[in-house]
Design an enzyme around this catalytic site. Structure first.
Site, PDB file in Angstrom:
ATOM      1  N   PRO A 153      -5.432  -6.480  -2.815  1.00  0.00           N
ATOM      2  CA  PRO A 153      -5.393  -6.725  -1.367  1.00  0.00           C
ATOM      3  C   PRO A 153      -6.097  -5.570  -0.651  1.00  0.00           C
ATOM      4  CG  PRO A 153      -3.192  -6.210  -2.219  1.00  0.00           C
ATOM      5  CD  PRO A 153      -4.131  -6.087  -3.370  1.00  0.00           C
ATOM      6  N   ASP A 168      -6.643  -0.201  -1.963  1.00  0.00           N
ATOM      7  CA  ASP A 168      -5.696  -1.190  -2.481  1.00  0.00           C
ATOM      8  C   ASP A 168      -4.399  -1.044  -1.683  1.00  0.00           C
ATOM      9  OD1 ASP A 168      -3.810  -2.609  -3.940  1.00  0.00           O
ATOM     10  OD2 ASP A 168      -4.650  -2.037  -5.889  1.00  0.00           O
ATOM     11  N   HIS A 169      -4.121  -2.045  -0.893  1.00  0.00           N
ATOM     12  CA  HIS A 169      -2.988  -1.935   0.032  1.00  0.00           C
ATOM     13  C   HIS A 169      -1.635  -2.026  -0.682  1.00  0.00           C
ATOM     14  CE1 HIS A 169      -1.396  -1.437   3.880  1.00  0.00           C
ATOM     15  NE2 HIS A 169      -1.562  -2.626   4.420  1.00  0.00           N
ATOM     16  N   ARG A 170      -1.662  -2.317  -1.970  1.00  0.00           N
ATOM     17  CA  ARG A 170      -0.388  -2.278  -2.724  1.00  0.00           C
ATOM     18  C   ARG A 170       0.035  -0.834  -2.954  1.00  0.00           C
ATOM     19  NH1 ARG A 170      -2.214  -5.543  -7.886  1.00  0.00           N
ATOM     20  NH2 ARG A 170      -3.909  -4.054  -7.552  1.00  0.00           N
ATOM     21  N   ILE A 210      -1.746   2.006  -1.237  1.00  0.00           N
ATOM     22  CA  ILE A 210      -2.050   2.886  -0.100  1.00  0.00           C
ATOM     23  C   ILE A 210      -1.752   2.132   1.192  1.00  0.00           C
ATOM     24  CG2 ILE A 210      -3.958   4.045   1.086  1.00  0.00           C
ATOM     25  CD1 ILE A 210      -5.238   4.324  -1.776  1.00  0.00           C
TER      26      ILE A 210
END
Ligand code: CAO
Length: 548
Positions: free
Chosen positions: A344, A520-522, A524
């Site tokens: 994501p 990577d929004h998982r 950060i």
């Protein structure tokens, strides 16, 4: 406690070869559990146990040819049972003698529809398959238009204990196939119509709609030993596997097929390591392992649940030229798709004021030339990112494969994208945090040259924590770079340009460098991303800080 043998039931053939064990010594088995797979020239069949207990001895070997009555295994049972097909010890190992022709064989020895085959249109019917229950069509081995010989396999039927190839009872051209995969067939059902060489002197077969899956879908197939042999008919007609389409026939037993169905494994893509290319369970394991270790092969087509882009014929709109993708191109495409689908992404944009950096860089131009190198903005970007990675450890991490933890790296290796005629390559500079600007400049030049000459070694492209994609020399105001998973961040660099910047009292000309960081929004979150970007911008805007 008693030790008893399970023997080969009537298998409908003189003899069949042991091709696979499904139990081993020490296994606890129940009545009807499959013990081994026998294979004749037309059918493979799993032989079920008539006993429940513990397997104490395997009495035959892979490759043995067994006939009805041969002892297969010795089973220690809790209670003594005496069905007809169980023998007390000692085991008899004479497997050579056939118990005579089975009913199924006799039935198949005649033309299945009991009609002499004359020239013209000939209807092929399902022969006696040894059961009154309907059995499912799992493969069609021929297509309309194929020439078949008498004995060639037309289709494969499968019950839960046996798969059987149904042979043609005549030679000719396939005019019609009256069944479809998934249909349930019984003895006497129409399989198809052949045009048998010679003049047409018989009335055409009655038109029949292709048999589709009809309820009840899965026929109950006899499981007891006394019924079992009838599910394994063997044709007397000679075996002829080499028809035009028979190479597409998948050669696997019911258990393997069942497992393949459960895991949606396309059996036609699995190579069999068993006798005569038969697909074994181990082959399915190998296939799955290979697929998992080569995700690019799977991802170039369709991701799970993702609709495929429909194929288009572009030539209908104008002339086209097709060129195969290079190996690098294919790998890049697969990696991009994998990252795009799995990660994501969030991208943040900012501009760094590189006026002083550019002035400093210009002042070093002669020195760089004397050193035989070139100082572009890239070494400064590498250095700034290295500091950013150390101060923002989440950017220097990866998500564990199970997604349960974050792996922090205590080294700072940074990859940089190099555009080469063969495609995009990403060499990696190790320990960027420990290197000076000159050293980084040299390494960039050296690795970029190796990349363009296709001389990079795999080790020189591995181990990156983060990537920089610099398109600055090409222009552009900004772009969204794709994270190079399992890394969690990537910096995109666009072209610097002189912009009017408000200094609090007036607009002043400053050289501004557009940056975009994707992450990577998982791993950060936005605040982490903002902190990293702010730091990189601050370092590039005031390069004295790089020395701190
Ligand atoms: N803004 C303005 N000018 C820039 C710049 C920027 N952001 N970055 C580099 N330049 C200038 C350089 O200073 C150099 O100018 P001078 O010769 O006047 O000094 C010129 O552009 C050419 O630089 P370069 O490309 O030779 O060197 P580099 O260190 O900037 O980049 C490399 C090296 C290998 C990264 C680059 O050549 C390259 O291949 N970039 C493409 C990367 C890419 O394809 N990314 C996309 C990945 S996703 O599809």
């Amino acid at each position: 406690m008693a030790k008893q043998q399970v023997i080969v039931p009537d298998i409908g053939a003189d003899a069949a070869e042991v091709i696979e064990w499904m139990v081993q010594v020490g296994d606890e088995i129940a009545v009807d559990d499959s013990l081994l797979v026998l294979e004749s020239d037309k059918a493979s069949m799993e032989v079920p146990s008539t006993l429940a207990g513990t397997v104490v001895e395997l009495l035959v070997n892979i490759g043995d040819s067994l006939s009805e009555g041969a002892a297969i295994v010795l089973v220690e049972t809790a209670d003594a049972i005496e069905p007809a097909q169980i023998r007390e010890e000692p085991p008899e190992t004479n497997q050579a003698e056939a118990a005579g022709q089975s009913e199924a064989q006799e039935a198949l020895a005649e033309a299945p529809n009991n009609q002499p085959v004359s020239a013209g249109k000939h209807s092929v019917l399902v022969p006696d398959i040894g059961t009154d229950d309907a059995v499912e069509v799992i493969e069609l081995s021929v297509s309309v238009g194929d020439e078949v010989e008498e004995g060639d396999t037309l289709l494969v039927l499968e019950s839960d204990k046996a798969s059987m190839e149904i042979p043609s009872d005549a030679s000719g051209r396939v005019l019609e196939i009256a069944v479809a995969v998934g249909a349930s067939l019984k003895q006497g059902d129409l399989i198809g119509v052949l045009e048998v060489a010679g003049h047409v002197d018989t009335p055409p077969a009655p038109a029949q709609e292709p048999k589709q899956e009809a309820p009840p879908p899965a026929p109950a197939v006899p499981k007891s030993v006394s019924e079992q042999p009838k599910t394994a008919p063997v044709a007397k007609a000679p075996v002829a596997r080499a028809t035009a389409s028979s190479s597409e026939v998948v050669y696997a037993g019911p258990a393997v097929r069942k497992l393949a169905r459960e895991f949606s494994i396309p059996l036609e893509q699995v190579s069999g390591s068993g006798p005569r290319g038969r697909i074994l369970k181990e082959d399915l394991h190998t296939f799955v392992q290979q697929r998992l270790s080569k995700p690019e092969a799977a991802t170039v087509s369709v991701g799970a649940g993702i609709p495929a882009v429909p194929a288009a014929d572009f030539s209908q709109f104008g002339s086209v030229r097709e060129e195969a993708l290079s190996k690098i191109g294919k790998v890049t495409a697969a990696n991009m798709q994998r990252s795009w689908l799995n990660v994501p992404h969030v991208t943040q944009y900012d501009d760094a004021d590189v006026t002083d950096l550019e002035a400093f860089r210009a002042s070093l131009k002669d020195e760089a030339a004397r050193k035989g190198t070139k100082l572009t903005p890239l070494p400064f970007l590498l250095k700034a990112c290295a500091v950013g990675l150390k101060d923002n450890p989440k950017f220097n991490s990866s998500l564990s494969a199970d997604g349960e933890s974050i792996i922090y790296k205590e080294y700072v290796h940074i990859g940089f994208a190099v555009d080469t005629p063969a495609g995009l390559l990403v060499p990696v500079i190790r320990d960027v945090d420990k290197k000076g600007l000159w050293e980084l400049a040299e390494e960039v030049l050296e690795l970029a040259a190796l990349a363009r000459d296709k001389k990079l070694k795999p080790a020189q492209m591995q181990g990156a924590c983060f990537t920089i994609s610099s398109l600055g020399a090409l222009g552009g105001k900004g772009f969204t770079p794709i994270v190079n998973a399992p890394e969690v961040g990537i910096l995109g660099v666009s072209k610097s340009s002189v912009q009017p910047v408000w200094d609090g009292s007036s607009f002043v000309p400053r050289t501004m460098l557009p940056l975009s960081v994707s992450y990577d929004h998982r791993v950060i979150n936005g605040a982490d991303g903002g902190r990293f970007m702010n730091q990189v911008v601050a370092l590039l805007s005031d390069i004295r800080r790089l020395t701190l």
